[in-house]
Design an enzyme around this catalytic site. Structure first.
Site, mmCIF file in Angstrom:
data_model
loop_
_atom_site.group_PDB
_atom_site.id
_atom_site.type_symbol
_atom_site.label_atom_id
_atom_site.label_comp_id
_atom_site.label_asym_id
_atom_site.label_seq_id
_atom_site.Cartn_x
_atom_site.Cartn_y
_atom_site.Cartn_z
ATOM 1 N N ASP A 58 11.712 77.055 42.272
ATOM 2 C CA ASP A 58 10.392 77.678 42.456
ATOM 3 C C ASP A 58 9.286 76.631 42.307
ATOM 4 O OD1 ASP A 58 10.475 77.324 39.730
ATOM 5 O OD2 ASP A 58 9.837 79.367 39.226
ATOM 6 N N SER A 59 9.667 75.377 42.024
ATOM 7 C CA SER A 59 8.728 74.251 42.096
ATOM 8 C C SER A 59 8.165 74.151 43.518
ATOM 9 C CB SER A 59 9.419 72.939 41.702
ATOM 10 O OG SER A 59 10.657 72.811 42.362
ATOM 11 N N ASP A 97 16.382 79.794 43.051
ATOM 12 C CA ASP A 97 15.632 79.978 41.799
ATOM 13 C C ASP A 97 14.887 81.313 41.860
ATOM 14 O OD1 ASP A 97 14.826 79.118 39.344
ATOM 15 O OD2 ASP A 97 13.462 77.552 40.069
ATOM 16 N N LYS A 127 19.379 80.996 39.733
ATOM 17 C CA LYS A 127 18.957 80.467 38.423
ATOM 18 C C LYS A 127 17.799 81.320 37.927
ATOM 19 C CE LYS A 127 16.303 76.607 37.875
ATOM 20 N NZ LYS A 127 15.146 77.179 37.141
ATOM 21 N N GLU A 129 15.032 81.805 34.299
ATOM 22 C CA GLU A 129 14.535 81.160 33.072
ATOM 23 C C GLU A 129 14.624 82.106 31.880
ATOM 24 O OE1 GLU A 129 10.550 79.665 33.721
ATOM 25 O OE2 GLU A 129 11.152 78.508 35.482
ATOM 26 N N GLU A 196 15.350 71.702 30.175
ATOM 27 C CA GLU A 196 14.169 70.966 30.662
ATOM 28 C C GLU A 196 13.284 70.529 29.492
ATOM 29 O OE1 GLU A 196 12.049 72.758 33.923
ATOM 30 O OE2 GLU A 196 10.399 71.321 33.785
#
Ligand code: KIV
Length: 292
Positions: A58-59, A97, A127, A129, A196
């Site tokens: 999602d960057s 993501d 993925k 978070e 991270e």
């Protein structure tokens, strides 16, 4: 588009990477390689280079779409880019993501959106978070047959809660919480965890405590694999470069030079030259002139 023949990059045929192969690499002590990609040509080049895994991160929101942080990117945008990556990469394990608010509201929404990454995005896994607060969602997604990678430490979707893009797990109590979260995510069924911006020795400790692979970004060499944002690696994102990034190229400068050279060539009529122009047979030309 250029008509120059592509350079042959035929790599030895590799087997499709799987989550099981991830685990086996950890067991053999072989580092796992991962990079982010958001488009077809980048995914194609990475896959040919032999990357183990590609994360459609999602960057995307920041490095491709120009947002300040990762929060605005939507499921539709993620799926659009996931499909492009899936068309380019045939061997790497492809991870989609899950964007902000696609899995936080309810476990049902989490499962449905995770499923969309596989059904509509061509991904092999997702993925998301978070630690203990995401254990139910992880269990339900894994329960529906979708591999899930966790993400602990600096979780960019929570920047407002974390007070910015800052390293995590630096106090003994915060570090203990991260160890517990990693164990919980493993127990919930994650096949791996991104760590991270956490202290290197904490990341190494976590990597030894769990049997699933850890993939570090700013988390030191003790992780089972490494991931970086490709736009940082290539020097394509000029806003800032995190301290933990190793820049392997300066594409921003190279692009700038190519564009200024092109502008100058067009303005001075150096481009297009004869070699870039389509010729017409003299006889046909004469005939045309005689008929006009
Ligand atoms: O979105 C992303 O690129 C990521 C990596 C930084 C792991 O989550």
């Amino acid at each position: 588009m250029s008509t120059v023949s592509p350079v042959s990059t035929s790599a030895p045929t590799r087997k499709k990477m799987t989550t099981l192969a991830f685990r086996q690499k950890k067991e053999r002590g072989e580092p796992i390689t991962m990079l982010t990609a958001y488009d077809y040509p980048t995914a194609l080049a990475m896959d040919k280079a032999g990357i183990d895994s590609i994360l459609v991160g999602d960057s995307l929101a920041m490095v491709v779409l120009g947002y300040e942080n990762t929060l605005p990117v939507t499921m539709e945008e993620m799926l659009h880019h996931a499909r492009a990556v899936a068309r380019g990469a045939k061997t790497a394990l492809l991870i989609g993501d899950m964007p902000f608010m696609s899995y936080q509201v309810s476990v049902e929404e989490a499962v449905r959106n995770a499923g969309r990454f596989l059904q509509q995005g061509g991904m092999d896994a997702v993925k998301l978070e978070g630690g203990r607060e995401r254990a139910d969602a992880v269990r339900a997604i894994v329960g529906s047959g979708i591999p899930v990678m966790g993400h602990l430490g600096l979780t960019p979707q929570s920047i407002h809660q974390l007070g910015g893009f800052r390293a995590q797990g630096k106090t003994a109590s915060a570090a203990k919480r991260l160890v517990e979260d990693a164990l919980l995510l493993e127990e919930a069924g994650c096949f791996g965890i991104v760590l991270e911006s956490v202290p290197a020795r904490l990341a190494e400790l976590i990597s030894k405590k769990i049997s699933i692979p850890t993939i570090g970004i700013g988390a030191g060499v003790g992780c089972d694999g490494q991931v970086l944002v490709t736009h940082d690696v290539l020097g394509l994102f000029d806003r800032f470069t995190p301290k933990f990034v190793k820049k392997y190229a300066d594409f921003h400068a190279a692009m700038n030079k190519a564009f200024t050279d092109y502008i100058e060539d067009v303005e001075t009529k150096r481009f297009p030259s004869q070699e870039h122009s389509v010729e017409m047979d003299d006889k046909q030309w004469e005939q045309l002139l005689s008929e006009l």
